[in-house]
Design a protein around this motif. Sequence first.
Motif, PDB file in Angstrom:
ATOM      1  N   LEU A 220      -0.541   1.666  -8.010  1.00 39.97           N
ATOM      2  CA  LEU A 220      -0.439   2.781  -7.063  1.00 39.97           C
ATOM      3  C   LEU A 220       0.241   2.365  -5.768  1.00 39.97           C
ATOM      4  O   LEU A 220       0.872   3.180  -5.105  1.00 39.97           O
ATOM      5  CB  LEU A 220      -1.842   3.326  -6.773  1.00 39.97           C
ATOM      6  N   LYS A 221       0.115   1.099  -5.376  1.00 40.80           N
ATOM      7  CA  LYS A 221       0.672   0.588  -4.119  1.00 40.80           C
ATOM      8  C   LYS A 221       0.191   1.451  -2.935  1.00 40.80           C
ATOM      9  O   LYS A 221       0.973   2.157  -2.303  1.00 40.80           O
ATOM     10  CB  LYS A 221       2.204   0.560  -4.164  1.00 40.80           C
ATOM     11  N   PRO A 222      -1.104   1.398  -2.615  1.00 35.73           N
ATOM     12  CA  PRO A 222      -1.628   2.220  -1.521  1.00 35.73           C
ATOM     13  C   PRO A 222      -0.886   1.981  -0.214  1.00 35.73           C
ATOM     14  O   PRO A 222      -0.553   0.844   0.133  1.00 35.73           O
ATOM     15  CB  PRO A 222      -3.089   1.752  -1.407  1.00 35.73           C
ATOM     16  N   ASP A 223      -0.611   3.079   0.489  1.00 36.26           N
ATOM     17  CA  ASP A 223       0.043   2.994   1.795  1.00 36.26           C
ATOM     18  C   ASP A 223      -0.839   3.661   2.839  1.00 36.26           C
ATOM     19  O   ASP A 223      -2.005   3.970   2.575  1.00 36.26           O
ATOM     20  CB  ASP A 223       1.432   3.637   1.741  1.00 36.26           C
ATOM     21  N   GLY A 224      -0.291   3.888   4.013  1.00 36.63           N
ATOM     22  CA  GLY A 224      -1.065   4.460   5.100  1.00 36.63           C
ATOM     23  C   GLY A 224      -1.465   5.906   4.898  1.00 36.63           C
ATOM     24  O   GLY A 224      -2.193   6.468   5.724  1.00 36.63           O
ATOM     25  N   HIS A 225      -1.010   6.532   3.806  1.00 34.83           N
ATOM     26  CA  HIS A 225      -1.403   7.897   3.469  1.00 34.83           C
ATOM     27  C   HIS A 225      -2.281   7.927   2.211  1.00 34.83           C
ATOM     28  O   HIS A 225      -2.400   8.969   1.569  1.00 34.83           O
ATOM     29  CB  HIS A 225      -0.170   8.773   3.246  1.00 34.83           C
ATOM     30  N   THR A 226      -2.886   6.797   1.889  1.00 38.32           N
ATOM     31  CA  THR A 226      -3.678   6.686   0.664  1.00 38.32           C
ATOM     32  C   THR A 226      -5.121   6.324   0.996  1.00 38.32           C
ATOM     33  O   THR A 226      -5.369   5.470   1.851  1.00 38.32           O
ATOM     34  CB  THR A 226      -3.103   5.604  -0.266  1.00 38.32           C
ATOM     35  N   ALA A 227      -6.064   6.983   0.305  1.00 36.88           N
ATOM     36  CA  ALA A 227      -7.480   6.647   0.401  1.00 36.88           C
ATOM     37  C   ALA A 227      -7.976   6.232  -0.977  1.00 36.88           C
ATOM     38  O   ALA A 227      -7.549   6.796  -1.992  1.00 36.88           O
ATOM     39  CB  ALA A 227      -8.285   7.833   0.908  1.00 36.88           C
ATOM     40  N   VAL A 228      -8.878   5.256  -1.015  1.00 29.54           N
ATOM     41  CA  VAL A 228      -9.465   4.785  -2.270  1.00 29.54           C
ATOM     42  C   VAL A 228     -10.980   4.815  -2.113  1.00 29.54           C
ATOM     43  O   VAL A 228     -11.525   4.229  -1.165  1.00 29.54           O
ATOM     44  CB  VAL A 228      -8.997   3.357  -2.621  1.00 29.54           C
ATOM     45  N   LEU A 240     -13.567  -4.252  -8.583  1.00 23.46           N
ATOM     46  CA  LEU A 240     -12.172  -4.506  -8.948  1.00 23.46           C
ATOM     47  C   LEU A 240     -11.221  -3.642  -8.122  1.00 23.46           C
ATOM     48  O   LEU A 240     -10.163  -4.091  -7.680  1.00 23.46           O
ATOM     49  CB  LEU A 240     -11.957  -4.223 -10.441  1.00 23.46           C
ATOM     50  N   ALA A 241     -11.615  -2.389  -7.912  1.00 26.36           N
ATOM     51  CA  ALA A 241     -10.771  -1.501  -7.105  1.00 26.36           C
ATOM     52  C   ALA A 241     -10.795  -1.900  -5.639  1.00 26.36           C
ATOM     53  O   ALA A 241      -9.752  -1.940  -4.964  1.00 26.36           O
ATOM     54  CB  ALA A 241     -11.241  -0.056  -7.265  1.00 26.36           C
ATOM     55  N   LEU A 242     -11.979  -2.228  -5.134  1.00 28.49           N
ATOM     56  CA  LEU A 242     -12.127  -2.521  -3.715  1.00 28.49           C
ATOM     57  C   LEU A 242     -11.401  -3.796  -3.303  1.00 28.49           C
ATOM     58  O   LEU A 242     -10.839  -3.869  -2.202  1.00 28.49           O
ATOM     59  CB  LEU A 242     -13.605  -2.618  -3.355  1.00 28.49           C
ATOM     60  N   MET A 243     -11.393  -4.791  -4.173  1.00 26.41           N
ATOM     61  CA  MET A 243     -10.745  -6.053  -3.791  1.00 26.41           C
ATOM     62  C   MET A 243      -9.249  -5.843  -3.568  1.00 26.41           C
ATOM     63  O   MET A 243      -8.643  -6.497  -2.707  1.00 26.41           O
ATOM     64  CB  MET A 243     -10.976  -7.120  -4.853  1.00 26.41           C
ATOM     65  N   GLU A 244      -8.631  -4.930  -4.323  1.00 23.41           N
ATOM     66  CA  GLU A 244      -7.213  -4.643  -4.133  1.00 23.41           C
ATOM     67  C   GLU A 244      -6.995  -3.662  -2.992  1.00 23.41           C
ATOM     68  O   GLU A 244      -6.080  -3.815  -2.187  1.00 23.41           O
ATOM     69  CB  GLU A 244      -6.612  -4.078  -5.424  1.00 23.41           C
ATOM     70  N   ALA A 245      -7.850  -2.652  -2.905  1.00 23.49           N
ATOM     71  CA  ALA A 245      -7.665  -1.620  -1.881  1.00 23.49           C
ATOM     72  C   ALA A 245      -7.859  -2.168  -0.474  1.00 23.49           C
ATOM     73  O   ALA A 245      -7.122  -1.805   0.456  1.00 23.49           O
ATOM     74  CB  ALA A 245      -8.636  -0.469  -2.139  1.00 23.49           C
ATOM     75  N   LEU A 246      -8.841  -3.049  -0.291  1.00 23.21           N
ATOM     76  CA  LEU A 246      -9.117  -3.586   1.041  1.00 23.21           C
ATOM     77  C   LEU A 246      -8.024  -4.535   1.521  1.00 23.21           C
ATOM     78  O   LEU A 246      -7.908  -4.800   2.720  1.00 23.21           O
ATOM     79  CB  LEU A 246     -10.475  -4.293   1.053  1.00 23.21           C
ATOM     80  N   ALA A 247      -7.233  -5.035   0.596  1.00 26.20           N
ATOM     81  CA  ALA A 247      -6.107  -5.904   0.965  1.00 26.20           C
ATOM     82  C   ALA A 247      -4.821  -5.107   1.129  1.00 26.20           C
ATOM     83  O   ALA A 247      -3.767  -5.697   1.384  1.00 26.20           O
ATOM     84  CB  ALA A 247      -5.918  -6.987  -0.098  1.00 26.20           C
ATOM     85  N   SER A 248      -4.915  -3.791   1.020  1.00 23.13           N
ATOM     86  CA  SER A 248      -3.731  -2.923   1.103  1.00 23.13           C
ATOM     87  C   SER A 248      -3.712  -2.182   2.440  1.00 23.13           C
ATOM     88  O   SER A 248      -4.693  -2.221   3.187  1.00 23.13           O
ATOM     89  CB  SER A 248      -3.760  -1.910  -0.039  1.00 23.13           C
ATOM     90  N   PRO A 249      -2.625  -1.438   2.722  1.00 26.08           N
ATOM     91  CA  PRO A 249      -2.575  -0.645   3.962  1.00 26.08           C
ATOM     92  C   PRO A 249      -3.288   0.698   3.860  1.00 26.08           C
ATOM     93  O   PRO A 249      -3.120   1.533   4.753  1.00 26.08           O
ATOM     94  CB  PRO A 249      -1.064  -0.424   4.169  1.00 26.08           C
TER      95      PRO A 249
END
Length: 334
Positions: A220-228, A240-249
């Motif tokens: 998905l490549k979360p950006d500044g307009h993305t919420a997880v 698994l989701a949080l470890m990637e999302a928290l390292a993203s913008p």
Amino acid sequence: MDNVDLQILRQLAAWRAEGRRVVLGTITRTWGSAPRPVGSVVAVRDDGQIAGSVSGGCIEDDLIAKVKDGALALAAPEVVRYGVGAEEANRFGLPCGGTLELVLEPVGEPSRIDELLAVLSRGERVRRVLTLADGRAELQPPGEGDVLQLTDTTLTTTHGPSWRLLVIGAGQMTQYLATMAQALDYQVLICDPRDEYAEGWNVPGARLLRGMPDDVVTELKPDGHTAVIALTHDPKLDDLALMEALASPAFYVGAIGSRVNQAKRKARLKEHFGLTDAQLDRLHGPVGIKNGARTPPEIAVAILAELTASRYGYVIPAPLTAGGDPGPEAGCTL
């Protein structure tokens, strides 16, 4: 374009299907305070019936009067301004000296509204380029950071969801959250690799992804307009989701669970996945504002309230956040 304006386009198309003439007004510029943002639309039918709003009502009244007088029987789009001077600003309910600029477009086959709605019904984004000289519109793929642009010859607008929400877990609460989030201009994606949950998923407009959460977030490549938001209560999926999302913008990352479980989750993420304290501080949990929510739809409202605050950079006072709840396990339902 937000969900309110999408409904206006649908009403416009319905009027056209009835054989009515319709003028579409798009806000292209404002000076001073304005009730609706740039890009908002209003549709005026040939008998003065109106859908949508671009002001407190005075500009709509003027448009209705002009339609009834035949003054908006346009052959091509026109640019109009309201409130150039203090007298006109007061007349139309605008701040003294303020201005609101509109492009008024007579809608016809060259406008390609039906094609635009077909794209939007699939939850996709699209760029529309309107030629002012003849009212012909062209639909193009969206670009990065698309903004409304008015030149001497064209009006370029971008339509479709401006924000993305990825929810981990296709449970009951997610159904409410996904439905409500679409009304708030989110493209909603649901990740759940579990057959027993995925097979029963049925929320129109929300796309179900069957991959593992870490792979889905990475793709998905979360950006500044993305919420997880992780809602499964299963560490094997949520972590698994949080470890990637928290390292993203991503502008918002949240997880369901009590304060005790949140503390355990942060310890796991730090020990096993190497997340830093700064990254863990970004985790909203218990997710949502503290509003006494207990039922799934109430909890969805609490989550979306916190998302809305994060979108606009508003800091919610600690007693109103689930994490700031002083009561024992009072946030466990979130």
